[in-house]
Design an enzyme around this catalytic site. Structure first.
Site: not given
Length: 427
Positions: A62, A271-272, A316-318, A345
């Site tokens: 989100e 993995p999420r 994270m964030g990639e 995406e």
């Protein structure tokens, strides 16, 4: 009903705080800024300007989806600041990464627990002119407190599956009263709008998904290109945002079908949830597959050795960078009945997409992409690997599929502008 709901919150609060502390063992972020969850703040921020817009984005997905809307709001109201709330440390970290470009104009905080006094303290501290909830976030006391203090509530990029509707209907008047306290809803699809109207919301418009308007950061493209160089010329199959129970299925199917796949294929698993990175690495090693963590590729000159079968995306964030670096992407959360993750995406990057049978979280977008030919649905992990083998062995089919995914993504842009037009005027 709301009184009972609030009383249950008070009874549960010690357990909720205990769970917060317990989760902090593996994710220290849960133990930070805990005061904000109780509506406790220090002095008012130095950038406390004349107009505050409150945007709530529960977690990573989100928060990323809110980027076009936040950017557009700050452009339309140059005197405004955004207070961005979330509920998870990963969401907060994503907010810092995505909105750091705006400096002090974006302030982050955890959402207070949904109790009248806690939400009231938040409103008294930040004085928002409007509350914009992203996607499916409907909190009865939050909405009631906003109504009491004349803060209009908007639900943006709204989606409501049949499953979520049935769950909400079990709470009867509680959710209906909360829904009727929302001033305006910008729904993703006509089906979402119809389900939301059934809860008693009158002002509902259909704007499409804001996620189609996300602009891929140049830094992510550069990181992806660098990763691709480190991977080498090998075909790269990405399994993105995988959830518990999926990695084992995928790894077993991958192991069984190695002879059908290109001999030098590289499996990239992301993995999420970061707390599962070590667990997934252990799964890979237990199957006798050579594994390398993405974090080890940060060193200058680090490349993936040719004997490496799996790269574990432990960052994270990639996600945009991972999509950039792959040849084919599977969207996790869809092999198990978890609803799937966002396929917009990879589509925006022109990547061919595979999904499982469980995509109810993004039902319309998934169906549209399937109809456009930009995605293929598979029924199992074995079918997933078989389809990956087919596409990785057929450059023309894979490139055509990726182009269709890009056409699909471009066709659905424009939701941000339509959402802004629905929101109440703020100046």
């Amino acid at each position: 009903m709301r009184l009972i709901y609030t009383f249950m919150w008070w009874l549960a609060l010690p357990l909720v705080l205990g769970r917060l502390w317990w989760r902090g063992r593996k994710e220290p972020g849960y133990r930070r800024h805990w005061n904000e969850r109780l509506g406790l703040y220090g002095q008012r921020a130095a950038n406390d300007g004349p107009l505050t817009i409150w945007v709530h984005a529960v977690s990573v997905g989100e928060t990323r989806a809110s980027e076009p809307l936040v950017d557009a709001l700050l452009k339309r109201y140059p005197q405004a600041r955004i207070v961005l709330t979330c509920m998870t440390p990963t969401g907060r970290a994503t907010g810092k990464s995505v909105f750091g470009k705006h400096g002090a104009r974006v302030v982050q905080s955890y959402l207070p627990y949904d109790m009248p006094s806690l939400v009231g303290r938040f409103i008294a501290h930040f004085h928002p002119a409007v509350c914009i909830l992203m996607e499916t976030e409907v909190w009865p006391n939050l909405i009631a407190q906003c109504n009491r203090q004349n803060v209009p509530v908007a639900l943006a990029n709204a989606r409501l599956s049949e499953r979520s509707l049935r769950r909400g209907q079990r709470f009867g008047g509680l959710m209906r009263d909360a829904a009727q306290g929302i001033s305006v809803v910008a729904a993703q699809t006509e089906a979402d709008a119809a389900r939301i109207r059934s809860l008693g919301v009158s002002n509902v418009g259909v704007t499409g998904s804001i996620k189609f308007d996300v602009v891929v950061p140049q830094a992510a493209l550069d990181t992806g290109a660098q990763l691709r160089r480190q991977f080498g010329p090998r075909p790269v199959f990405l399994c993105a945002s995988t959830r518990e129970g999926e990695e084992g299925m995928i790894l077993d199917a991958f192991t069984r079908a190695r002879t059908a796949l290109p001999p030098d294929v590289l499996l990239l698993i992301v993995p999420r949830h970061p707390q599962r990175f070590d667990e997934v690495e252990t799964m890979i090693a237990e199957r006798g597959l050579s594994v390398l963590r993405r974090s080890s590729l940060s060193a200058p000159g680090a490349d993936v050795p040719p004997e490496t079968a799996v790269v574990l995306g432990d960052s994270m964030g990639e996600m945009f960078a991972y999509y950039t670096a792959c040849d084919l992407a599977f969207i996790g959360g869809s092999l198990q009945p978890l609803g799937g993750q966002n396929l917009i995406e990879p589509a925006a990057l022109g990547k061919p997409i595979l999904v499982g049978e469980h995509t109810f979280n993004f039902a319309q977008a998934t169906e549209d992409c399937l109809q456009e030919g930009g995605a293929v649905r598979v029924s199992s992990a074995d079918a997933l690997i078989a389809e990956a083998a087919r596409l990785l062995g057929d450059d023309a089919a894979r490139q055509d599929m990726g182009q269709r995914a890009l056409v699909f993504a471009n066709r659905h842009r424009g939701a941000t502008a339509r959402t802004l037009d629905l929101l109440p005027p703020l100046a």
